[in-house]
Design a protein around this motif. Structure first.
Motif, PDB file in Angstrom:
ATOM      1  N   THR A  22       0.829  -1.195   0.000  1.00 51.25           N
ATOM      2  CA  THR A  22       0.000   0.000   0.000  1.00 51.25           C
ATOM      3  C   THR A  22       0.871   1.254   0.000  1.00 51.25           C
ATOM      4  N   ALA A  23       1.938   1.210   0.782  1.00 52.32           N
ATOM      5  CA  ALA A  23       2.836   2.363   0.822  1.00 52.32           C
ATOM      6  C   ALA A  23       3.427   2.631  -0.559  1.00 52.32           C
ATOM      7  N   ARG A  24       3.849   1.586  -1.250  1.00 51.52           N
ATOM      8  CA  ARG A  24       4.421   1.760  -2.590  1.00 51.52           C
ATOM      9  C   ARG A  24       3.393   2.307  -3.565  1.00 51.52           C
ATOM     10  N   LEU A  25       2.206   1.779  -3.463  1.00 50.55           N
ATOM     11  CA  LEU A  25       1.131   2.185  -4.360  1.00 50.55           C
ATOM     12  C   LEU A  25       0.872   3.680  -4.234  1.00 50.55           C
ATOM     13  N   ILE A  26       0.778   4.152  -3.012  1.00 55.68           N
ATOM     14  CA  ILE A  26       0.523   5.581  -2.800  1.00 55.68           C
ATOM     15  C   ILE A  26       1.703   6.385  -3.339  1.00 55.68           C
ATOM     16  N   SER A  27       2.893   5.905  -3.043  1.00 58.32           N
ATOM     17  CA  SER A  27       4.077   6.648  -3.420  1.00 58.32           C
ATOM     18  C   SER A  27       4.193   6.794  -4.937  1.00 58.32           C
ATOM     19  N   VAL A  28       4.023   5.698  -5.651  1.00 54.50           N
ATOM     20  CA  VAL A  28       4.169   5.732  -7.099  1.00 54.50           C
ATOM     21  C   VAL A  28       3.096   6.620  -7.737  1.00 54.50           C
ATOM     22  N   ASP A  75      -7.760   4.116   8.112  1.00 50.83           N
ATOM     23  CA  ASP A  75      -9.182   3.804   8.067  1.00 50.83           C
ATOM     24  C   ASP A  75      -9.313   2.366   8.543  1.00 50.83           C
ATOM     25  N   ASP A  76     -10.533   1.959   8.879  1.00 45.97           N
ATOM     26  CA  ASP A  76     -10.684   0.596   9.392  1.00 45.97           C
ATOM     27  C   ASP A  76     -10.837  -0.458   8.303  1.00 45.97           C
ATOM     28  N   SER A  77     -10.758  -0.071   7.014  1.00 48.01           N
ATOM     29  CA  SER A  77     -10.986  -1.068   5.960  1.00 48.01           C
ATOM     30  C   SER A  77      -9.696  -1.716   5.499  1.00 48.01           C
ATOM     31  N   CYS A  78      -8.862  -0.957   4.796  1.00 50.63           N
ATOM     32  CA  CYS A  78      -7.698  -1.582   4.176  1.00 50.63           C
ATOM     33  C   CYS A  78      -6.486  -0.686   4.275  1.00 50.63           C
ATOM     34  N   SER A  79      -6.505   0.254   5.235  1.00 55.49           N
ATOM     35  CA  SER A  79      -5.443   1.263   5.289  1.00 55.49           C
ATOM     36  C   SER A  79      -4.141   0.675   5.823  1.00 55.49           C
ATOM     37  N   ILE A  80      -3.089   1.450   5.658  1.00 56.91           N
ATOM     38  CA  ILE A  80      -1.795   1.075   6.207  1.00 56.91           C
ATOM     39  C   ILE A  80      -1.889   0.923   7.723  1.00 56.91           C
ATOM     40  N   MET A  81      -2.538   1.881   8.367  1.00 56.74           N
ATOM     41  CA  MET A  81      -2.649   1.841   9.826  1.00 56.74           C
ATOM     42  C   MET A  81      -3.363   0.566  10.268  1.00 56.74           C
ATOM     43  N   MET A  82      -4.428   0.236   9.540  1.00 53.93           N
ATOM     44  CA  MET A  82      -5.186  -0.968   9.866  1.00 53.93           C
ATOM     45  C   MET A  82      -4.294  -2.211   9.722  1.00 53.93           C
ATOM     46  N   LEU A 130       6.219   7.582   3.663  1.00 55.79           N
ATOM     47  CA  LEU A 130       6.126   6.316   2.936  1.00 55.79           C
ATOM     48  C   LEU A 130       7.494   5.644   2.844  1.00 55.79           C
ATOM     49  N   LYS A 131       8.514   6.471   2.704  1.00 52.34           N
ATOM     50  CA  LYS A 131       9.868   5.928   2.658  1.00 52.34           C
ATOM     51  C   LYS A 131      10.194   5.221   3.979  1.00 52.34           C
ATOM     52  N   ASP A 132       9.817   5.863   5.071  1.00 52.88           N
ATOM     53  CA  ASP A 132      10.064   5.270   6.387  1.00 52.88           C
ATOM     54  C   ASP A 132       9.317   3.948   6.553  1.00 52.88           C
ATOM     55  N   ILE A 133       8.070   3.928   6.084  1.00 54.90           N
ATOM     56  CA  ILE A 133       7.270   2.716   6.234  1.00 54.90           C
ATOM     57  C   ILE A 133       7.910   1.567   5.450  1.00 54.90           C
ATOM     58  N   THR A 134       8.225   1.869   4.174  1.00 56.42           N
ATOM     59  CA  THR A 134       8.824   0.806   3.350  1.00 56.42           C
ATOM     60  C   THR A 134      10.132   0.326   3.972  1.00 56.42           C
ATOM     61  N   LEU A 200       4.350  -0.931 -13.638  1.00 57.06           N
ATOM     62  CA  LEU A 200       5.585  -1.603 -13.245  1.00 57.06           C
ATOM     63  C   LEU A 200       6.149  -1.016 -11.958  1.00 57.06           C
ATOM     64  N   GLN A 201       6.136   0.308 -11.895  1.00 58.79           N
ATOM     65  CA  GLN A 201       6.737   0.943 -10.718  1.00 58.79           C
ATOM     66  C   GLN A 201       5.932   0.680  -9.457  1.00 58.79           C
ATOM     67  N   SER A 202       4.615   0.566  -9.592  1.00 58.97           N
ATOM     68  CA  SER A 202       3.799   0.249  -8.431  1.00 58.97           C
ATOM     69  C   SER A 202       4.246  -1.069  -7.814  1.00 58.97           C
ATOM     70  N   LEU A 203       4.839  -1.921  -8.633  1.00 63.39           N
ATOM     71  CA  LEU A 203       5.271  -3.223  -8.151  1.00 63.39           C
ATOM     72  C   LEU A 203       6.795  -3.306  -8.053  1.00 63.39           C
ATOM     73  N   THR A 204       7.436  -2.132  -8.042  1.00 64.87           N
ATOM     74  CA  THR A 204       8.909  -2.093  -8.073  1.00 64.87           C
ATOM     75  C   THR A 204       9.470  -3.020  -9.148  1.00 64.87           C
ATOM     76  N   ALA A 205       8.802  -3.062 -10.291  1.00 62.74           N
ATOM     77  CA  ALA A 205       9.193  -4.027 -11.316  1.00 62.74           C
ATOM     78  C   ALA A 205       9.893  -3.365 -12.500  1.00 62.74           C
ATOM     79  N   TYR A 206       9.945  -2.048 -12.468  1.00 61.87           N
ATOM     80  CA  TYR A 206      10.425  -1.357 -13.661  1.00 61.87           C
ATOM     81  C   TYR A 206      11.860  -1.738 -14.010  1.00 61.87           C
ATOM     82  N   GLN A 207      12.732  -1.695 -13.042  1.00 56.31           N
ATOM     83  CA  GLN A 207      14.147  -1.959 -13.304  1.00 56.31           C
ATOM     84  C   GLN A 207      14.373  -3.395 -13.782  1.00 56.31           C
ATOM     85  N   MET A 208      13.734  -4.335 -13.128  1.00 56.32           N
ATOM     86  CA  MET A 208      13.899  -5.745 -13.501  1.00 56.32           C
ATOM     87  C   MET A 208      13.310  -6.012 -14.882  1.00 56.32           C
ATOM     88  N   TYR A 209      12.210  -5.346 -15.146  1.00 56.08           N
ATOM     89  CA  TYR A 209      11.593  -5.468 -16.467  1.00 56.08           C
ATOM     90  C   TYR A 209      12.580  -5.008 -17.540  1.00 56.08           C
TER      91      TYR A 209
END
Lengths: 308, 486
Positions: A22-28, A75-82, A130-134, A200-209
């Motif tokens: 989730t942190a990566r997704l927001i960041s990208v 949030d109580d659904s799917c957030s990072i905090m949750m 987000l950097k700290d979380i990751t 790709l970047q959302s999945l940190t896949a760009y470089q490997m791709y």
């Protein structure tokens, strides 16, 4: 190993993975918005990746950046905090088998976010948060990889995190496809490359791709890479391969092993160019997600003592 | 820090300082350390300790407004020191006491010789709410019922150590004792250089050894589990801590099942797996809904059946609580003489039995200075604390004692000893008690020190963590002789 503890390890693995994803997704996507300031739906598609639209609209009326970020952060659904809360709770109830420092690390992340999560709502504090979380997730994963015996507890944690990872990959790919295939916005067509790069970047896949696929960034290759590549750790094929391996190390694995092998076979037979031609890929991913849901059901029935 | 203003109370024994902040013999190093440290330095160490507690997640749960709150463990950084020479005697006394208590429990559930020999009146058993008829005729292996005992010790104004209470059911606190040591090692490493502080972190291995010894399958590697009521119990942190340190499974009642063969099994990912020893941390009455509390969802149906047949060992055994009854307590010195033929090494807090004419007279004449406890109540109910009561209540108490003398015991008020404690801007004396832990299986062990609880409020004698109490690391020390310094 106790069934109850196995289940908690499994969810611990899932939640820790979800925090990082989730942190990566927001960041990208925060970066993408800077590249494509006129494209409005970026935040909305982030919401559809989570699949929690209903819960979102119970709390907010407008799907703008501020609201969606708030929803994804706390949030109580799917957030990072949750996810952090749940990961911590699962760790807290398995402290007797979790290495001590792993508990300390997830607890520290929890305390850190309790204080700082709001800093991510505005763009200026978001990057650092987000950097700290990751970084803290990576630290935790590194610690676990280096200090935990590859025993049953480890296997359940790994299964949880691999399934979560495969699930996220299919969700991100799905939203990417839907946006591109169904879009009527001409500017998006023009920016197709940027959007696939974003996937790709959302999945940190760009470089490997770039290193492993000798071509431009295009839908067909990206989808094939994220679904079928056996070496990339976030591809669905790779994640399921790891789950398969973990299954083999566990007792009574016949039924789940048989089913996951079938799912793996379905993926390897996928004809990506043909699927990309129409709504086929979306349907394919839908089926894949329900396969993964039934793998979860198999796990719960076999090892956690639930009825199938 | 300038300790000139440190004033121990006149009635209480300060364990570190004599008048004028001179250290007691053998304990000079802690005093020296405090004198040369600045307030800023001590405060820094205190916040280091708080940070360590937070990140290690050392918590205890308090119940408030119907919900559970996890609070961080309150800790004072200044260690409490006791000389090894004195502790050696305490250790002998604790082992002796637990031995006698276990002999007593076996006796009351079997031949009841101590009653027949008129050492202890029969009515006392009849009135004990922790006597379990179910246990009659049972003798667990080694004749041990209470394998783990937490004994509360207090020190009187003249320095004498007394036993205030034996806890033979599910005593808790040992994990905090061990974590306190970890924290002091982090924040006061240099102080350890000047003493030989006896280590205490071998407790989990001693506990494991004790539990392994009572396994019904001694030749195999026994399967040992810790049975917890679950995450919402106030001592859950400790349950998981001990399971982890012993490498035992932490189970809840729903993880266990008693088979048709009356053996206990746990539900694992590989199916059912046999359990040999259960270190249970839930009360007797919740252990088995078939025998005790029918509504208990914490326990395991059939567990008592399995235990009685000797298929599983329970620590502590059900029914052990009969020996930590308040009135039975007053007879412990007699038990020691009766069963062991020895003089008690550790004294009880002197108690006056109001049923005795001479003792009753003393009680009635000195009521304002005594604590009176009803014989049949526990948990402090109906307690009379002389100096705090009104004249009317004192008169009423006199009447009650006269009309039913057998129902009351009285004890002098013990002013708990004090230890220097880091308060807001100064170091001040605060009252403490001590709970060491005693293990008995085929061998006996005593922790080197114990859990010191400290009343953080000035003048207060209440040490409970839920009521403003804190804790301290407890050091059993041997001064390092000159020339031997590391």
């Amino acid at each position: 190993m106790l069934s109850r503890v196995a289940e908690r390890m499994y969810w611990f693995g899932r939640y820790v993975e979800r925090i990082e994803n989730t942190a990566r997704l927001i960041s990208v996507n925060t970066n993408l918005v800077l590249d494509l300031p006129h494209v409005k739906y970026i935040w909305g598609s982030l919401l559809s990746i989570t699949g929690y639209e209903k819960q979102f609209f119970e709390r907010f009326s407008v799907e703008d950046e501020r609201n969606i970020i708030k929803f994804l952060l706390d949030d109580d659904s799917c957030s990072i905090m949750m996810s952090v809360r749940m990961a911590r709770e699962n760790a807290r109830t398995t402290r007797e088998i979790m290495p001590n420092e792993a508990w300390e690390k997830i607890n520290r992340l929890y305390l850190y976010l309790q204080k700082n999560i709001q800093k991510g709502v505005k763009r200026d504090g978001r990057h650092q948060l987000l950097k700290d979380i990751t970084a803290q997730c990576q630290e935790l994963n590194g610690y676990l990889a280096g200090c935990m015996s590859a025993d049953e507890a480890w296997a359940f944690m790994k299964i949880g995190s691999d399934l979560e990872r495969a699930d996220m990959t299919t969700r991100i790919l799905d939203v990417g496809c839907l946006n591109l295939l169904n879009t009527e916005h001409p500017e998006i067509r023009e920016q197709e490359t940027i959007l696939w790069m974003n996937v790709l970047q959302s999945l940190t896949a760009y470089q490997m791709y770039r290193q492993h696929v000798d071509d431009t960034v295009n839908g067909e290759d990206v989808a094939a890479f994220l679904l079928l590549d056996e070496k990339f750790p976030r591809s669905v094929a790779h994640c399921l391969y790891d789950v398969n391996e973990a299954f083999r190390s566990l007792p009574n694995h016949e039924m789940p092993l048989k089913n996951i092998t079938q799912t793996q076979r379905n993926i390897s037979h996928a004809d990506i160019p043909k699927l990309l031609g129409g709504p086929g890929l979306h349907k394919f991913i839908d089926d894949l997600q329900s396969d993964m849901a039934s793998i979860h059901g198999d796990i719960a029935a076999t090892w956690f003592g639930y009825d199938n | 820090m300038d300790l000139k203003s440190y004033r121990p109370s006149i009635n209480a024994y300060d364990e570190l300082f004599l008048a004028g902040a001179r250290s007691r013999p053998g304990l000079a190093e802690v005093g020296k350390f405090l004198k040369k440290s600045s307030l800023r330095d001590l405060n820094r160490r205190r916040s280091d300790a708080e940070l360590a507690i937070r990140s290690m997640g050392i918590t205890f749960t308090v119940y408030s407004d119907g919900s559970n709150i996890d609070r961080e463990w309150p800790f004072d950084i200044i260690p409490r020191t006791i000389l090894k020479k004195e502790w050696d005697q305490v250790e002998l006394g604790l082992k002796q006491r637990l031995q006698a208590l276990n002999l007593f429990i076996t006796d009351v559930y079997n031949d009841q010789k101590i009653i027949k020999d008129k050492i202890i009146p029969r009515e006392i058993l009849a009135s004990s709410k922790d006597y379990r008829e179910f246990c009659e005729g049972v003798t667990p292996i080694f004749g041990v019922w209470a394998h783990i005992c937490g004994t509360d010790l207090i020190r009187d104004g003249d320095g004498t150590i007394y036993v205030l209470e034996d806890n033979l059911r599910v005593p808790s606190g040992v994990s905090y004792m061990l974590e306190n040591r970890n924290i002091s090692k982090r924040v006061l490493p240099e102080l350890f250089e000047n003493y030989e502080v006896l280590p205490m972190d071998n407790y989990p291995s001693q506990l494991l050894e004790t539990l392994s010894a009572i396994s019904p399958r001694p030749s195999d590697l026994p399967e040992i589990v810790v049975l917890t009521p679950g995450i919402y119990n106030s001592a859950y942190f400790e349950h998981s801590f001990l399971a982890q340190r012993m490498g035992a499974e932490l189970v809840e009642g729903s993880d266990l099942v008693v088979g048709d063969d009356d053996h206990v099994y746990m539900k694992t990912v590989a199916g059912l797996s046999r359990v040999d020893v259960i270190y249970r941390r839930i009360d007797d009455l919740f252990l088995d809904p078939e025998v005790f509390n029918k509504d208990s969802v914490l326990g395991v149906p059939g567990l008592m059946r399995a235990w009685k047949k000797g298929h599983v060992a329970l620590a502590n055994a059900p029914g052990a609580g009969v020996a930590d009854d308040k009135v039975v307590y007053t007879y412990v010195p007699d038990m020691i003489r009766y069963y062991l033929g020895e003089d008690p090494i550790l004294p009880n807090v002197p108690s006056y039995m109001c049923s005795d004419k001479v003792q009753r007279q003393h009680v009635l004449e000195n009521l304002e200075n005594l604590v009176v406890k009803p014989a049949n109540e526990s948990g402090g109910y109906g307690m009379y604390i002389g100096p705090r009561e009104s004249k009317r209540r004192t008169a009423e108490m006199k009447r009650l004692i006269k009309s039913n003398p057998r129902n009351y015991i009285a004890q002098p008020i013990i002013n708990l000893s004090t230890v220097p404690t880091l308060c807001d801007n100064s170091i001040e004396p605060r009252h403490v008690d001590l709970r060491p832990f005693v293990l008995q299986g085929d061998r006996s062990f005593v922790t080197a020190g114990g859990l010191t609880r400290v009343a953080l409020v000035k003048g207060s004698l209440v040490v409970n963590s839920s009521q403003g109490g804190g804790s301290k690391d407890t050091w059993i020390i041997e001064p390092i002789k000159k020339g031997k310094r590391r």
